[in-house]
Design a protein around this motif. Structure first.
Motif, PDB file in Angstrom:
ATOM      1  N   PRO A 194      -3.483  -8.928   3.495  1.00  0.00           N
ATOM      2  CA  PRO A 194      -2.980  -8.016   4.540  1.00  0.00           C
ATOM      3  C   PRO A 194      -1.564  -7.554   4.229  1.00  0.00           C
ATOM      4  CG  PRO A 194      -2.964 -10.294   5.314  1.00  0.00           C
ATOM      5  CD  PRO A 194      -3.669 -10.300   3.984  1.00  0.00           C
ATOM      6  N   ALA A 195      -1.309  -6.284   4.418  1.00  0.00           N
ATOM      7  CA  ALA A 195       0.010  -5.702   4.180  1.00  0.00           C
ATOM      8  C   ALA A 195       0.148  -4.464   5.054  1.00  0.00           C
ATOM      9  CB  ALA A 195       0.213  -5.346   2.705  1.00  0.00           C
ATOM     10  N   ARG A 196       1.361  -4.199   5.486  1.00  0.00           N
ATOM     11  CA  ARG A 196       1.609  -3.021   6.308  1.00  0.00           C
ATOM     12  C   ARG A 196       1.623  -1.770   5.439  1.00  0.00           C
ATOM     13  NH1 ARG A 196       6.704  -3.919  10.113  1.00  0.00           N
ATOM     14  NH2 ARG A 196       5.814  -1.998  10.983  1.00  0.00           N
ATOM     15  N   TRP A 197       1.156  -0.683   5.989  1.00  0.00           N
ATOM     16  CA  TRP A 197       1.154   0.625   5.335  1.00  0.00           C
ATOM     17  C   TRP A 197       0.519   0.563   3.936  1.00  0.00           C
ATOM     18  CZ3 TRP A 197       6.670  -0.558   6.564  1.00  0.00           C
ATOM     19  CH2 TRP A 197       6.961  -0.313   7.897  1.00  0.00           C
ATOM     20  N   PRO A 198      -0.767   0.285   3.825  1.00  0.00           N
ATOM     21  CA  PRO A 198      -1.384   0.143   2.499  1.00  0.00           C
ATOM     22  C   PRO A 198      -1.360   1.437   1.678  1.00  0.00           C
ATOM     23  CG  PRO A 198      -3.037   0.142   4.235  1.00  0.00           C
ATOM     24  CD  PRO A 198      -1.725   0.069   4.922  1.00  0.00           C
ATOM     25  N   ARG A 199      -1.507   2.582   2.332  1.00  0.00           N
ATOM     26  CA  ARG A 199      -1.477   3.842   1.575  1.00  0.00           C
ATOM     27  C   ARG A 199      -0.080   4.129   1.026  1.00  0.00           C
ATOM     28  NH1 ARG A 199      -6.193   6.627   2.282  1.00  0.00           N
ATOM     29  NH2 ARG A 199      -7.517   5.941   4.021  1.00  0.00           N
ATOM     30  N   LEU A 200       0.933   3.886   1.823  1.00  0.00           N
ATOM     31  CA  LEU A 200       2.304   4.067   1.328  1.00  0.00           C
ATOM     32  C   LEU A 200       2.608   3.090   0.206  1.00  0.00           C
ATOM     33  CD1 LEU A 200       5.077   5.412   1.585  1.00  0.00           C
ATOM     34  CD2 LEU A 200       5.653   3.721   3.347  1.00  0.00           C
ATOM     35  N   ARG A 201       2.089   1.858   0.309  1.00  0.00           N
ATOM     36  CA  ARG A 201       2.294   0.876  -0.757  1.00  0.00           C
ATOM     37  C   ARG A 201       1.690   1.357  -2.068  1.00  0.00           C
ATOM     38  NH1 ARG A 201      -0.482  -4.028  -2.269  1.00  0.00           N
ATOM     39  NH2 ARG A 201      -2.093  -3.502  -0.765  1.00  0.00           N
ATOM     40  N   LEU A 202       0.550   2.034  -2.007  1.00  0.00           N
ATOM     41  CA  LEU A 202      -0.093   2.548  -3.215  1.00  0.00           C
ATOM     42  C   LEU A 202       0.669   3.727  -3.801  1.00  0.00           C
ATOM     43  CD1 LEU A 202      -2.655   2.166  -4.981  1.00  0.00           C
ATOM     44  CD2 LEU A 202      -3.769   3.854  -3.520  1.00  0.00           C
ATOM     45  N   ALA A 203       1.318   4.522  -2.953  1.00  0.00           N
ATOM     46  CA  ALA A 203       1.968   5.746  -3.423  1.00  0.00           C
ATOM     47  C   ALA A 203       3.461   5.587  -3.653  1.00  0.00           C
ATOM     48  CB  ALA A 203       1.731   6.869  -2.410  1.00  0.00           C
ATOM     49  N   THR A 204       4.024   4.385  -3.511  1.00  0.00           N
ATOM     50  CA  THR A 204       5.480   4.215  -3.635  1.00  0.00           C
ATOM     51  C   THR A 204       5.961   4.513  -5.045  1.00  0.00           C
ATOM     52  OG1 THR A 204       5.504   2.565  -1.869  1.00  0.00           O
ATOM     53  CG2 THR A 204       7.364   2.567  -3.388  1.00  0.00           C
ATOM     54  N   VAL A 205       5.295   3.949  -6.040  1.00  0.00           N
ATOM     55  CA  VAL A 205       5.726   4.166  -7.431  1.00  0.00           C
ATOM     56  C   VAL A 205       5.628   5.639  -7.833  1.00  0.00           C
ATOM     57  CG1 VAL A 205       5.198   3.618  -9.839  1.00  0.00           C
ATOM     58  CG2 VAL A 205       5.252   1.802  -8.125  1.00  0.00           C
ATOM     59  N   PRO A 206       4.488   6.347  -7.613  1.00  0.00           N
ATOM     60  CA  PRO A 206       4.475   7.783  -7.949  1.00  0.00           C
ATOM     61  C   PRO A 206       5.507   8.589  -7.170  1.00  0.00           C
ATOM     62  CG  PRO A 206       2.249   6.974  -7.615  1.00  0.00           C
ATOM     63  CD  PRO A 206       3.163   5.891  -7.164  1.00  0.00           C
ATOM     64  N   ALA A 241       1.486   1.961 -16.640  1.00  0.00           N
ATOM     65  CA  ALA A 241       1.363   0.662 -15.963  1.00  0.00           C
ATOM     66  C   ALA A 241       0.700   0.814 -14.592  1.00  0.00           C
ATOM     67  CB  ALA A 241       2.743   0.021 -15.811  1.00  0.00           C
ATOM     68  N   TRP A 242       1.084   1.840 -13.871  1.00  0.00           N
ATOM     69  CA  TRP A 242       0.515   2.048 -12.539  1.00  0.00           C
ATOM     70  C   TRP A 242      -0.961   2.434 -12.609  1.00  0.00           C
ATOM     71  CZ3 TRP A 242      -0.943   6.683  -9.859  1.00  0.00           C
ATOM     72  CH2 TRP A 242      -1.139   6.508  -8.486  1.00  0.00           C
ATOM     73  N   GLY A 243      -1.293   3.336 -13.595  1.00  0.00           N
ATOM     74  CA  GLY A 243      -2.682   3.776 -13.722  1.00  0.00           C
ATOM     75  C   GLY A 243      -3.605   2.670 -14.203  1.00  0.00           C
ATOM     76  N   ASP A 244      -3.146   1.848 -15.140  1.00  0.00           N
ATOM     77  CA  ASP A 244      -4.005   0.755 -15.618  1.00  0.00           C
ATOM     78  C   ASP A 244      -4.235  -0.288 -14.524  1.00  0.00           C
ATOM     79  OD1 ASP A 244      -5.445  -0.390 -17.893  1.00  0.00           O
ATOM     80  OD2 ASP A 244      -3.993  -2.020 -17.709  1.00  0.00           O
ATOM     81  N   ASP A 245      -3.239  -0.487 -13.680  1.00  0.00           N
ATOM     82  CA  ASP A 245      -3.431  -1.409 -12.551  1.00  0.00           C
ATOM     83  C   ASP A 245      -4.463  -0.859 -11.573  1.00  0.00           C
ATOM     84  OD1 ASP A 245      -2.418  -3.716 -10.781  1.00  0.00           O
ATOM     85  OD2 ASP A 245      -2.180  -1.956  -9.495  1.00  0.00           O
ATOM     86  N   LEU A 246      -4.428   0.446 -11.328  1.00  0.00           N
ATOM     87  CA  LEU A 246      -5.436   1.036 -10.450  1.00  0.00           C
ATOM     88  C   LEU A 246      -6.830   0.953 -11.073  1.00  0.00           C
ATOM     89  CD1 LEU A 246      -3.723   4.234  -8.989  1.00  0.00           C
ATOM     90  CD2 LEU A 246      -3.948   1.988  -7.964  1.00  0.00           C
ATOM     91  N   ARG A 247      -6.910   1.120 -12.374  1.00  0.00           N
ATOM     92  CA  ARG A 247      -8.212   1.039 -13.029  1.00  0.00           C
ATOM     93  C   ARG A 247      -8.819  -0.354 -12.873  1.00  0.00           C
ATOM     94  NH1 ARG A 247      -9.992  -0.857 -17.767  1.00  0.00           N
ATOM     95  NH2 ARG A 247      -7.879  -1.475 -18.351  1.00  0.00           N
TER      96      ARG A 247
END
Length: 451
Positions: A346-358, A435-441
């Protein structure tokens, strides 16, 4: 039977001893279980009281011999024989419940459980078991409603006297524990009982008074700022609160400010950064700045050095820079832990957490693409984006080791060789995206299920 033998007292017993013996006998001779025995016991009790009152009025003592009855007059055979009792049936005294509870709570607040027990034994209203049970129920309701200040031992005396200190009395165990804690804490925080609190916490009286004074003041921002002028309080006050109430800080009496409790508790926590921590750190830095300024002024007055104001300003700047660095590190630890969580945690704002690095990457590339702006401004966002993406990858794949597929590694190396002479910012951008893309993969299945 002789009333002295029935109550088990000597012939020289006074009224107080007679009442105590009668109360003790009533515990074993209940009117519901043994009405005849209760009647005999009560008649003996009334008889002894009558003897003592006659002796107190200096009247001739009442002999215990059976009175000689006058000759019976003949009466009609049709008249039924009636038994006339010499003593009236005991009627319980009326009791003012509010006055009784106030006096009982006041005696319990002294902390003398023996005196409280003796006072309860002497109350004539409790010679009736039915009246005693009714008064006990009303007393318990007022205990839960008012939560009076008293030590735990006195609370146990009250409950034990009314036979309400067991499971079958209908108590909620958690509610009874909370009542005991709140009453004990309220009693310890009374000014006349601070010595008992100091003994329990193994503290000196003066430090304890200072800590309690801080907790009992209303919370204001300037008090939070002034607390930073004593930096050791960030360690002392949270420890004092833990020893005072443990994990049950909500059970402290209203004289303690809950806002002060939350302030000092948040100051003692490392993460996350709160407004209380920022105010406290601002107070610490203000205290350091004041000390440096006073030292520089004293040096300038008592010596011929003229560069002390500059050195003082330099010292103040270094102190505030260290404070800002501390705040930045605290926020970095929070951000790093938030970004590195797995998708199933569980984490707050999951979509923002995914988009922080880009998002950091785009903000850093904008100054690099627009020539009028300085490129150094873009690196302030590109470097954190690269570091956070690598940290996210390492922490989420530490069980597999630092591994990137060979294809992605070759592509990254080729782009770095080509783009490094042109612009280092593009190398940072590509490494961040890899690094971000390979983690998403690697987490694509979990992301699909979450979506």
């Amino acid at each position: 039977m002789n009333p002295f033998e029935l109550l088990g007292v000597g012939r020289d017993a006074d009224e107080r001893e007679i009442r105590r013996a009668y109360t003790a006998k009533l515990r074993h001779t209940r009117p519901d279980d043994d009405p005849e025995g209760f009647q005999r016991l009560h008649e003996a009790y009334q008889r002894l009281l009558q003897i003592r009152r006659h002796q107190a009025n200096q009247q001739p003592p009442v002999t215990m011999a059976a009175p000689v009855a006058p000759p019976a007059e003949p009466r009609p055979a049709s008249t039924p024989t009636s038994v006339i009792r010499a003593e009236p049936v005991f009627v319980p005294q009326r009791l003012d419940i509010d006055a009784f509870c106030s006096e009982a709570f006041g005696r319990a607040a002294t902390g003398d459980n023996r005196m409280l027990s003796e006072w309860l034994q002497e109350q004539p209203a409790f010679w009736s078991f039915r009246a005693k049970a009714d008064i006990g129920q009303q007393l318990v309701r007022r205990l839960y409603r008012d939560e009076p200040a008293m030590p735990t031992k006195c609370l146990h005396v009250l409950l034990n006297f009314f036979d309400l200190d067991h499971v079958h009395a209908g108590h909620d165990a958690l509610a009874l524990q909370r009542l005991s804690r709140r009453s004990q804490l309220a009693w310890e925080l009374m000014p006349e009982h601070r010595q008992a609190l100091a003994a329990r916490m193994n503290m000196q009286r003066r430090p304890l008074e200072r800590c309690l004074a801080r907790l009992q003041r209303p919370y204001t921002w300037w008090r939070a700022l002034a607390a930073g002028f004593t930096p050791n309080s960030a360690k002392v006050m949270p420890q004092f609160i833990r020893e005072l109430a443990g994990p049950f800080i909500e059970d402290l009496p209203p004289s303690v400010s809950q806002e002060q409790i939350r302030f000092w508790t948040s100051v003692g926590h490392k993460n996350p950064v709160s407004g209380s921590q920022l105010l406290f750190m601002a107070g610490v830095l203000s205290m350091l700045s004041l000390v440096v300024m006073l030292g520089a002024a004293a040096t300038t007055v008592f010596s011929s050095q003229t560069d002390m104001p500059r050195l003082a300003l330099l010292g103040i700047g270094v102190a505030w820079a260290c404070g800002l660095l501390w705040v930045a590190l605290r926020y970095y630890f929070v951000l790093d832990e938030w970004l590195s969580r797995d998708e199933d945690e569980p984490a707050r704002w999951p979509r923002l957490r995914l988009a922080t690095v880009p998002l950091l990457l785009v903000i850093g590339l904008i100054p690099c693409l627009l020539l009028p702006l300085s490129r150094g401004m873009g690196f302030t966002f590109l470097l954190p984006a690269l570091w956070l993406s690598l940290r996210r990858y390492w922490r989420r794949h530490d069980h597999e080791g630092f591994y990137v597929s060979p294809g992605i590694a070759r592509i990254g190396l080729l782009i770095a060789i080509v783009a490094l002479p042109i612009s280092p910012s593009w190398v940072f951008a590509v490494a961040t995206l890899l690094a971000w893309g390979d983690d998403l993969r690697r987490h694509r299945k979990v992301l699909q299920l979450a979506g």
